[in-house]
Design an enzyme around this catalytic site. Structure first.
Site, PDB file in Angstrom:
ATOM      1  N   ALA A   9       7.149  -6.988  -9.104  1.00  0.00           N
ATOM      2  CA  ALA A   9       7.458  -8.168  -9.923  1.00  0.00           C
ATOM      3  C   ALA A   9       8.823  -8.772  -9.594  1.00  0.00           C
ATOM      4  CB  ALA A   9       7.383  -7.790 -11.396  1.00  0.00           C
ATOM      5  N   PRO A  64       8.948 -13.727 -15.105  1.00  0.00           N
ATOM      6  CA  PRO A  64       9.670 -12.522 -15.555  1.00  0.00           C
ATOM      7  C   PRO A  64       8.994 -11.243 -15.073  1.00  0.00           C
ATOM      8  CG  PRO A  64       8.512 -13.558 -17.405  1.00  0.00           C
ATOM      9  CD  PRO A  64       8.333 -14.457 -16.221  1.00  0.00           C
ATOM     10  N   ASP A  65       9.801 -10.212 -14.783  1.00  0.00           N
ATOM     11  CA  ASP A  65       9.199  -8.911 -14.454  1.00  0.00           C
ATOM     12  C   ASP A  65       8.946  -8.143 -15.746  1.00  0.00           C
ATOM     13  OD1 ASP A  65      11.668  -7.987 -15.231  1.00  0.00           O
ATOM     14  OD2 ASP A  65      12.283  -7.282 -13.255  1.00  0.00           O
ATOM     15  N   PHE A  66       8.590  -6.881 -15.638  1.00  0.00           N
ATOM     16  CA  PHE A  66       8.302  -6.090 -16.838  1.00  0.00           C
ATOM     17  C   PHE A  66       9.526  -5.325 -17.317  1.00  0.00           C
ATOM     18  CE2 PHE A  66       3.380  -5.409 -16.655  1.00  0.00           C
ATOM     19  CZ  PHE A  66       3.210  -6.750 -16.941  1.00  0.00           C
ATOM     20  N   ARG A  67      10.288  -4.729 -16.372  1.00  0.00           N
ATOM     21  CA  ARG A  67      11.264  -3.721 -16.790  1.00  0.00           C
ATOM     22  C   ARG A  67      12.734  -4.132 -16.716  1.00  0.00           C
ATOM     23  NH1 ARG A  67       6.882  -1.556 -14.876  1.00  0.00           N
ATOM     24  NH2 ARG A  67       5.786  -0.031 -16.152  1.00  0.00           N
ATOM     25  N   ASN A 120       2.028  -7.526  -7.376  1.00  0.00           N
ATOM     26  CA  ASN A 120       2.023  -8.787  -8.122  1.00  0.00           C
ATOM     27  C   ASN A 120       0.636  -9.400  -8.157  1.00  0.00           C
ATOM     28  OD1 ASN A 120       4.686  -8.385  -8.483  1.00  0.00           O
ATOM     29  ND2 ASN A 120       5.370  -9.947  -7.031  1.00  0.00           N
ATOM     30  N   ILE A 121       0.447 -10.209  -9.185  1.00  0.00           N
ATOM     31  CA  ILE A 121      -0.863 -10.827  -9.414  1.00  0.00           C
ATOM     32  C   ILE A 121      -0.752 -12.346  -9.351  1.00  0.00           C
ATOM     33  CG2 ILE A 121      -1.702  -8.888 -10.814  1.00  0.00           C
ATOM     34  CD1 ILE A 121      -0.876 -10.432 -13.325  1.00  0.00           C
ATOM     35  N   ASP A 122       0.415 -12.842  -8.889  1.00  0.00           N
ATOM     36  CA  ASP A 122       0.695 -14.274  -9.012  1.00  0.00           C
ATOM     37  C   ASP A 122       0.261 -15.126  -7.829  1.00  0.00           C
ATOM     38  OD1 ASP A 122       2.723 -13.783  -7.062  1.00  0.00           O
ATOM     39  OD2 ASP A 122       4.187 -13.341  -8.633  1.00  0.00           O
ATOM     40  N   HIS A 154      -3.014  -4.929  -7.612  1.00  0.00           N
ATOM     41  CA  HIS A 154      -3.366  -5.128  -9.019  1.00  0.00           C
ATOM     42  C   HIS A 154      -4.155  -6.405  -9.266  1.00  0.00           C
ATOM     43  CE1 HIS A 154       0.181  -2.232 -10.023  1.00  0.00           C
ATOM     44  NE2 HIS A 154      -0.912  -1.597  -9.664  1.00  0.00           N
ATOM     45  N   CYS A 169     -17.177 -13.741 -14.703  1.00  0.00           N
ATOM     46  CA  CYS A 169     -17.948 -13.510 -15.931  1.00  0.00           C
ATOM     47  C   CYS A 169     -18.359 -12.047 -15.965  1.00  0.00           C
ATOM     48  CB  CYS A 169     -19.183 -14.399 -15.957  1.00  0.00           C
ATOM     49  SG  CYS A 169     -20.302 -13.961 -17.325  1.00  0.00           S
ATOM     50  N   CYS A 193     -18.279 -18.015 -20.060  1.00  0.00           N
ATOM     51  CA  CYS A 193     -19.112 -18.503 -18.965  1.00  0.00           C
ATOM     52  C   CYS A 193     -20.245 -19.353 -19.551  1.00  0.00           C
ATOM     53  CB  CYS A 193     -19.680 -17.292 -18.237  1.00  0.00           C
ATOM     54  SG  CYS A 193     -20.782 -17.669 -16.865  1.00  0.00           S
ATOM     55  N   CYS A 239     -23.205 -18.800 -19.241  1.00  0.00           N
ATOM     56  CA  CYS A 239     -24.245 -17.860 -19.701  1.00  0.00           C
ATOM     57  C   CYS A 239     -23.855 -17.208 -21.026  1.00  0.00           C
ATOM     58  CB  CYS A 239     -24.496 -16.784 -18.639  1.00  0.00           C
ATOM     59  SG  CYS A 239     -23.286 -15.438 -18.652  1.00  0.00           S
ATOM     60  N   SER A 284      10.265  -1.357  -9.579  1.00  0.00           N
ATOM     61  CA  SER A 284      10.895  -0.188 -10.202  1.00  0.00           C
ATOM     62  C   SER A 284      10.234   1.105  -9.717  1.00  0.00           C
ATOM     63  CB  SER A 284      10.765  -0.290 -11.725  1.00  0.00           C
ATOM     64  OG  SER A 284       9.396  -0.265 -12.094  1.00  0.00           O
ATOM     65  N   ASN A 329      16.473  -4.000  -3.956  1.00  0.00           N
ATOM     66  CA  ASN A 329      16.165  -4.062  -5.391  1.00  0.00           C
ATOM     67  C   ASN A 329      17.467  -4.208  -6.169  1.00  0.00           C
ATOM     68  OD1 ASN A 329      13.552  -3.716  -6.906  1.00  0.00           O
ATOM     69  ND2 ASN A 329      14.858  -2.361  -8.128  1.00  0.00           N
ATOM     70  N   ILE A 344      16.537 -10.338  -4.187  1.00  0.00           N
ATOM     71  CA  ILE A 344      15.780 -10.282  -2.929  1.00  0.00           C
ATOM     72  C   ILE A 344      15.654 -11.648  -2.250  1.00  0.00           C
ATOM     73  CG2 ILE A 344      13.498 -10.482  -4.029  1.00  0.00           C
ATOM     74  CD1 ILE A 344      12.632  -8.249  -1.961  1.00  0.00           C
TER      75      ILE A 344
HETATM   76  P1  NAD Z   1       8.970  -3.832 -12.787  1.00  0.00           P
HETATM   77  O1  NAD Z   1       9.158  -4.926 -13.794  1.00  0.00           O
HETATM   78  O2  NAD Z   1       8.675  -2.463 -13.255  1.00  0.00           O
HETATM   79  O3  NAD Z   1      10.292  -3.728 -11.895  1.00  0.00           O
HETATM   80  C1  NAD Z   1      10.870  -4.851 -11.303  1.00  0.00           C
HETATM   81  C2  NAD Z   1      12.034  -4.361 -10.460  1.00  0.00           C
HETATM   82  O4  NAD Z   1      12.526  -5.459  -9.718  1.00  0.00           O
HETATM   83  C3  NAD Z   1      13.205  -3.811 -11.282  1.00  0.00           C
HETATM   84  O5  NAD Z   1      13.633  -2.610 -10.698  1.00  0.00           O
HETATM   85  C4  NAD Z   1      14.276  -4.907 -11.155  1.00  0.00           C
HETATM   86  O6  NAD Z   1      15.581  -4.377 -11.121  1.00  0.00           O
HETATM   87  C5  NAD Z   1      13.933  -5.528  -9.836  1.00  0.00           C
HETATM   88  N1  NAD Z   1      14.255  -6.944  -9.718  1.00  0.00           N
HETATM   89  C6  NAD Z   1      14.081  -7.929 -10.625  1.00  0.00           C
HETATM   90  N2  NAD Z   1      14.422  -9.114 -10.113  1.00  0.00           N
HETATM   91  C7  NAD Z   1      14.838  -8.865  -8.841  1.00  0.00           C
HETATM   92  C8  NAD Z   1      15.311  -9.695  -7.798  1.00  0.00           C
HETATM   93  N3  NAD Z   1      15.436 -11.013  -7.937  1.00  0.00           N
HETATM   94  N4  NAD Z   1      15.646  -9.107  -6.622  1.00  0.00           N
HETATM   95  C9  NAD Z   1      15.559  -7.750  -6.456  1.00  0.00           C
HETATM   96  N5  NAD Z   1      15.101  -6.931  -7.409  1.00  0.00           N
HETATM   97  C10 NAD Z   1      14.739  -7.483  -8.593  1.00  0.00           C
HETATM   98  O7  NAD Z   1       7.902  -4.367 -11.759  1.00  0.00           O
HETATM   99  P2  NAD Z   1       6.843  -3.563 -10.883  1.00  0.00           P
HETATM  100  O8  NAD Z   1       7.474  -2.366 -10.268  1.00  0.00           O
HETATM  101  O9  NAD Z   1       6.191  -4.560 -10.021  1.00  0.00           O
HETATM  102  O10 NAD Z   1       5.769  -3.042 -11.948  1.00  0.00           O
HETATM  103  C11 NAD Z   1       5.311  -3.903 -12.955  1.00  0.00           C
HETATM  104  C12 NAD Z   1       3.813  -4.181 -12.962  1.00  0.00           C
HETATM  105  O11 NAD Z   1       3.690  -5.433 -13.615  1.00  0.00           O
HETATM  106  C13 NAD Z   1       3.168  -4.371 -11.639  1.00  0.00           C
HETATM  107  O12 NAD Z   1       2.119  -3.513 -11.602  1.00  0.00           O
HETATM  108  C14 NAD Z   1       2.648  -5.829 -11.609  1.00  0.00           C
HETATM  109  O13 NAD Z   1       1.243  -5.819 -11.475  1.00  0.00           O
HETATM  110  C15 NAD Z   1       2.912  -6.394 -12.956  1.00  0.00           C
HETATM  111  N6  NAD Z   1       3.651  -7.674 -12.999  1.00  0.00           N
HETATM  112  C16 NAD Z   1       3.410  -8.644 -12.077  1.00  0.00           C
HETATM  113  C17 NAD Z   1       4.121  -9.833 -12.120  1.00  0.00           C
HETATM  114  C18 NAD Z   1       3.836 -10.877 -11.077  1.00  0.00           C
HETATM  115  O14 NAD Z   1       2.720 -10.953 -10.572  1.00  0.00           O
HETATM  116  N7  NAD Z   1       4.824 -11.700 -10.698  1.00  0.00           N
HETATM  117  C19 NAD Z   1       5.078 -10.047 -13.105  1.00  0.00           C
HETATM  118  C20 NAD Z   1       5.294  -9.039 -14.059  1.00  0.00           C
HETATM  119  C21 NAD Z   1       4.575  -7.845 -13.984  1.00  0.00           C
END
Ligand code: NAD
Length: 237
Positions: free
Chosen positions: A23, A32-35, A103-105, A120, A128, A149, A151, A190, A212, A230
């Site tokens: 993410a 936004p990411d998750f963590r 990522n799923i985006d 993912h 459907c 759908c 159906c 993460s 990261n 990144i």
């Molecule tokens: P995570 O949220 O667990 O971790 C994200 C990591 O990226 C963190 O360690 C953070 O410090 C780092 N980070 C954030 N911004 C950064 C940047 N600009 N440059 C460098 N590092 C950066 O994400 P994960 O490990 O991918 O796990 C989360 C799950 O959530 C995945 O399985 C994913 O499917 C899903 N998810 C996907 C999206 C998406 O598709 N964009 C978004 C949110 C969550």
């Protein structure tokens, strides 16, 4: 700490680079990411996000799932950033053989990457649950409540929810690519989500780089660790 210049040198010395990301690769595109501290896990909802994006929750509270999903997980206006674009360029140049992403985006494909293993799934594919008919993202965005759908079946995103298995073919492709690589760049993840994070163990090459913002469990094994955004780092390669 490592630098973008060192990363560039490592890439120049390598023949078969694979990128493994999460993410954090898309936060500079506004998703936004998750963590992270401002990530989804640190915002308040009636249920924790990992509960909402689970298979059981989807089946039992489909409308609530879709409220969260449309609000917090769909970003149709997001555009690829410098990291996505640099990875697509490295593939065109014959340096990079695959992107493996959690990522799923769909932003890697939007940037021009061709071989992308989406562990993912993707918000761009929807199906459907009854008849299997496929729907684009626009259908989910334009519908209200639970998308249905023709159906009458419920349309479900092709996104791997907690409690669901990963797609076998995608995993095979990702693992094979990682096993054949002489350089692996791990970025924006993460490494907290399994089994995806465990796929790094298949890497047998000599150059492991981590890009990261915060420390990851792979740092100890990596010859190059860059703790910086990144997009900024890849803009310099
Ligand atoms: P995570 O949220 O667990 O971790 C994200 C990591 O990226 C963190 O360690 C953070 O410090 C780092 N980070 C954030 N911004 C950064 C940047 N600009 N440059 C460098 N590092 C950066 O994400 P994960 O490990 O991918 O796990 C989360 C799950 O959530 C995945 O399985 C994913 O499917 C899903 N998810 C996907 C999206 C998406 O598709 N964009 C978004 C949110 C969550």
């Amino acid at each position: 700490m490592g630098t973008a210049k060192e990363l560039k040198e490592w890439i120049a010395q390598s023949k078969n680079v694979v990128f493994f990301g999460g993410a954090g690769v898309s936060t500079e595109s506004g998703i936004p990411d998750f963590r992270s501290s401002d990530g989804l896990y640190n915002q308040k909802y009636a249920y924790p996000p990992e509960t909402i994006v689970s298979h059981d929750f989807f089946l039992e509270h489909t409308a609530e799932f879709y409220r969260f999903y449309r609000d917090r997980m769909l970003f149709p206006a997001a555009r690829p950033n410098a990291a996505h674009l640099a990875l697509a360029r490295l593939e065109r140049e014959g340096k990079l053989s695959a992107v493996v992403t959690q990522n799923i985006d769909g932003l890697h494909q939007a940037a021009g990457s061709k071989r992308v293993y989406e562990l993912h799934g993707s918000v761009h594919r929807n199906r459907c649950m009854r008849c299997g008919k496929r729907y684009p993202l626009a259908y989910i965005l334009e519908s209200e409540g639970v998308p249905r759908c023709g159906c009458g079946g419920i349309v479900k995103p092709d996104v791997v929810l907690y409690g669901e298995p990963l797609d076998d073919e995608t995993v095979q492709g990702a693992v094979n690519a990682i096993a054949r690589a002489d350089m692996l760049i791990v970025g924006g993840t993460s490494l907290a989500v399994y089994p995806a994070a465990g796929f790094l163990d298949f890497f047998r090459g000599s150059r492991l780089a981590v890009v990261n913002k915060t420390p990851t469990p792979a740092d100890g094994r990596a010859g190059l660790v860059i703790n910086a955004p990144i997009g900024e780092v890849f803009a310099g390669i």
